[in-house]
Design a protein around this motif. Structure first.
Motif, PDB file in Angstrom:
ATOM      1  N   ASP A 269      10.940  53.104  22.829  1.00 19.54           N
ATOM      2  CA  ASP A 269      12.298  52.748  23.256  1.00 19.54           C
ATOM      3  C   ASP A 269      13.361  53.203  22.260  1.00 19.54           C
ATOM      4  O   ASP A 269      14.551  52.982  22.496  1.00 19.54           O
ATOM      5  CB  ASP A 269      12.428  51.219  23.421  1.00 19.54           C
ATOM      6  CG  ASP A 269      11.598  50.671  24.558  1.00 19.54           C
ATOM      7  OD1 ASP A 269      11.468  51.352  25.589  1.00 19.54           O
ATOM      8  OD2 ASP A 269      11.080  49.537  24.405  1.00 19.54           O
TER       9      ASP A 269
ATOM     10  N   GLU B  68      14.118  47.219  31.904  1.00 17.78           N
ATOM     11  CA  GLU B  68      13.676  48.500  32.438  1.00 17.78           C
ATOM     12  C   GLU B  68      13.843  48.495  33.951  1.00 17.78           C
ATOM     13  O   GLU B  68      13.537  47.498  34.607  1.00 17.78           O
ATOM     14  CB  GLU B  68      12.189  48.646  32.073  1.00 17.78           C
ATOM     15  CG  GLU B  68      11.537  49.909  32.485  1.00 17.78           C
ATOM     16  CD  GLU B  68      10.091  49.945  32.009  1.00 17.78           C
ATOM     17  OE1 GLU B  68       9.194  49.630  32.830  1.00 17.78           O
ATOM     18  OE2 GLU B  68       9.855  50.265  30.839  1.00 17.78           O
TER      19      GLU B  68
ATOM     20  N   PHE C 228      14.590  52.593  30.510  1.00 19.06           N
ATOM     21  CA  PHE C 228      15.187  51.566  29.650  1.00 19.06           C
ATOM     22  C   PHE C 228      16.685  51.557  29.916  1.00 19.06           C
ATOM     23  O   PHE C 228      17.347  52.587  29.800  1.00 19.06           O
ATOM     24  CB  PHE C 228      14.899  51.921  28.193  1.00 19.06           C
ATOM     25  CG  PHE C 228      15.540  51.012  27.162  1.00 19.06           C
ATOM     26  CD1 PHE C 228      14.771  50.087  26.483  1.00 19.06           C
ATOM     27  CD2 PHE C 228      16.889  51.122  26.846  1.00 19.06           C
ATOM     28  CE1 PHE C 228      15.344  49.277  25.495  1.00 19.06           C
ATOM     29  CE2 PHE C 228      17.468  50.314  25.877  1.00 19.06           C
ATOM     30  CZ  PHE C 228      16.693  49.390  25.205  1.00 19.06           C
TER      31      PHE C 228
END
Length: 165
Positions: free
Chosen positions: A17, A68, A75
């Protein structure tokens, strides 16, 4: 997965992420009404590593999760749950390109359901008064105003909202 809504999955953060997390945490508009300043890539990497490490701490009371989209596993932001059994606080941040698409309302409703499910009795949210969109989301989800003040950290008028679960 921590919880899900119609269009969203809330899950633990992972190192993959980093790029969108950095985009979120380095955008001055995202942080305009939040504590803290935009950070550089290394600072955001270190913060992400620290947030991930908190998942393994047995008495952790500060949880940040990824938001998400189900449709593409993209994301789009983070949610926060800060538990102190007095003023358990919720919050969220979305990447700017996902503003005004209903994700804030959807994640707020999901957080309320999740907090009920884990046995919380009351949750709060703090919103800088200029942030009308976030204030509207809390009011639309039956949060009540309990206090108005000037924030110590960003020196702006702010409102504390509360919801009995």
């Amino acid at each position: 997965m921590i919880f899900e809504t119609e269009r969203l999955l809330i899950r633990k953060l992972v190192l993959d992420d980093l790029q969108p997390f950095h985009e979120l945490e380095s955008n001055p508009l995202v942080l305009k009404y939040a504590t803290g300043e935009p950070k550089d890539f290394d600072e955001n990497r270190n913060e992400l590593i620290e947030l991930i490490s908190k998942y393994k701490q047995p008495k952790n009371d500060f949880w940040i999760y990824a938001i998400e989209r189900k449709i593409d596993r993209c994301f789009i932001g983070t949610v926060a749950l800060v538990k102190d059994n007095i003023d358990d606080e919720i919050g969220y941040r979305l990447l700017e390109k996902y503003w005004k698409l209903g994700y804030g309302s959807e994640v707020c409703k999901g957080l309320i359901s999740y907090c009920k499910k884990i046995g919380m009795k009351k949750i709060i949210g703090y919103v800088v008064d200029e942030n009308r969109a976030s204030a509207k989301i809390l009011v639309n989800n039956n949060f009540e105003i309990v206090k108005k003040f000037i924030s110590d950290d960003i020196k702006l008028p702010e409102t504390k909202y509360e919801l009995e679960l």
